[in-house]
Motif scaffolding. Structure first.
Motif, PDB file in Angstrom:
ATOM      1  N   HIS A 143      17.752   6.529  54.628  1.00  0.00           N
ATOM      2  CA  HIS A 143      17.713   5.378  55.456  1.00  0.00           C
ATOM      3  C   HIS A 143      17.114   4.400  54.692  1.00  0.00           C
ATOM      4  O   HIS A 143      16.368   4.580  53.910  1.00  0.00           O
ATOM      5  N   VAL A 144      17.622   3.073  54.707  1.00  0.00           N
ATOM      6  CA  VAL A 144      17.233   1.894  53.717  1.00  0.00           C
ATOM      7  C   VAL A 144      17.030   0.649  54.553  1.00  0.00           C
ATOM      8  O   VAL A 144      17.289   0.517  55.645  1.00  0.00           O
ATOM      9  N   ARG A 145      16.713  -0.342  53.590  1.00  0.00           N
ATOM     10  CA  ARG A 145      16.566  -1.697  54.428  1.00  0.00           C
ATOM     11  C   ARG A 145      18.081  -2.199  54.684  1.00  0.00           C
ATOM     12  O   ARG A 145      19.085  -1.760  54.111  1.00  0.00           O
ATOM     13  N   GLY A 146      18.149  -2.702  56.021  1.00  0.00           N
ATOM     14  CA  GLY A 146      19.369  -3.120  56.535  1.00  0.00           C
ATOM     15  C   GLY A 146      20.199  -3.729  55.554  1.00  0.00           C
ATOM     16  O   GLY A 146      19.746  -4.616  54.655  1.00  0.00           O
ATOM     17  N   GLN A 147      21.609  -3.777  55.813  1.00  0.00           N
ATOM     18  CA  GLN A 147      22.400  -4.259  54.925  1.00  0.00           C
ATOM     19  C   GLN A 147      23.058  -5.561  55.096  1.00  0.00           C
ATOM     20  O   GLN A 147      23.611  -6.423  54.528  1.00  0.00           O
ATOM     21  N   GLY A 148      22.797  -6.071  56.415  1.00  0.00           N
ATOM     22  CA  GLY A 148      23.155  -7.153  56.968  1.00  0.00           C
ATOM     23  C   GLY A 148      21.907  -8.086  57.259  1.00  0.00           C
ATOM     24  O   GLY A 148      20.849  -7.930  57.268  1.00  0.00           O
ATOM     25  N   ASN A 172      12.124  -0.289  54.631  1.00  0.00           N
ATOM     26  CA  ASN A 172      12.809  -1.315  54.034  1.00  0.00           C
ATOM     27  C   ASN A 172      12.983  -1.111  52.570  1.00  0.00           C
ATOM     28  O   ASN A 172      13.046  -2.194  51.965  1.00  0.00           O
ATOM     29  N   ARG A 173      13.234   0.216  52.049  1.00  0.00           N
ATOM     30  CA  ARG A 173      13.593   0.387  50.432  1.00  0.00           C
ATOM     31  C   ARG A 173      14.970   0.112  50.385  1.00  0.00           C
ATOM     32  O   ARG A 173      16.005   0.705  51.115  1.00  0.00           O
ATOM     33  N   GLN A 198      22.622   4.973  54.127  1.00  0.00           N
ATOM     34  CA  GLN A 198      23.600   5.078  52.824  1.00  0.00           C
ATOM     35  C   GLN A 198      23.704   6.398  52.309  1.00  0.00           C
ATOM     36  O   GLN A 198      22.802   7.194  52.242  1.00  0.00           O
ATOM     37  N   ILE A 199      24.968   6.791  51.728  1.00  0.00           N
ATOM     38  CA  ILE A 199      25.110   7.838  51.047  1.00  0.00           C
ATOM     39  C   ILE A 199      25.439   7.301  49.634  1.00  0.00           C
ATOM     40  O   ILE A 199      26.178   6.698  49.347  1.00  0.00           O
TER      41      ILE A 199
END
Length: 205
Positions: A143-148, A172-173, A198-199
């Protein structure tokens, strides 16, 4: 090898922790996470290193003919894994930031929902690069920092409260950015869960 008797406090603590973690992950796995775990592991080849085996939620996806070496930072969790889910597997206690493996030992390194909680992800990525063979691959489900714009704002706003609550997980990485900065070639990055997951498929240059 650490052996846990049925009545040992260590075994009881490890079992309780594993049960709580698995129960917390159940709804996420039912939603889509199990499918994404399977898709991530489907790309593994050769000698495989699992980073942060946890409670063994990925064991079902281990390739039948591949050799997997798995480790976790928590020795109680590793001991529980030996007895409950992977009694004959290659398991050890280790820190991703200082891996106890020889250079060029693995063809694939894989982790699911681990890099959010590693204190120094750049150092861990350097270590992974060291133990991978030339051309080896790194597979991450994170799980990552949002892409939008909206999702980035949400993760950045929620992160301080979330981290203060549990003290380990960073919401939020930009993990793919960190992987590229560590010298890996980003072969493929797939967004899921509205950009919060993300993969990441990367290769050692």
């Amino acid at each position: 090898m650490t052996h846990l008797n049925e009545s040992s406090p260590l075994r009881q603590e490890a079992s309780v922790q594993a049960e709580r973690f698995d129960r917390g992950m159940t709804w996420l796995d039912k939603f889509s996470l199990r499918r994404l775990r399977r898709a991530t592991w489907a790309r593994t080849t050769g000698e495989i290193l699992e980073i942060g085996v946890g409670t063994g939620l990925n064991v079902d996806f281990y390739p039948p003919h591949g050799r997997v070496t798995a480790f976790d930072l928590d020795p109680a969790r590793v001991a529980w894994m030996r007895q409950e889910r992977l009694p004959h597997g290659q398991l050890c206690t280790a820190d991703a930031q200082c891996l106890p493996f020889a250079s060029h030992s693995f063809d694939t390194a894989v982790a699911t929902l681990v890099f959010c909680s590693i204190p120094d992800p750049a150092q861990a990525l350097r270590e992974i690069g060291r133990v991978l063979r030339p051309g080896g691959q790194l597979l991450l489900l994170e799980h990552v920092r949002g892409q939008g714009l909206i999702s980035r704002t949400v993760t950045d706003w929620v992160h301080p409260f979330w981290f203060a609550l549990q003290g380990e997980c960073h919401l939020n990485r930009d993990t793919a950015v960190s992987v590229a900065a560590a010298g890996f070639h980003l072969a493929d990055v797939q967004n899921h869960g509205r950009g919060f997951l993300q993969i990441i498929h990367a290769k050692k240059k």
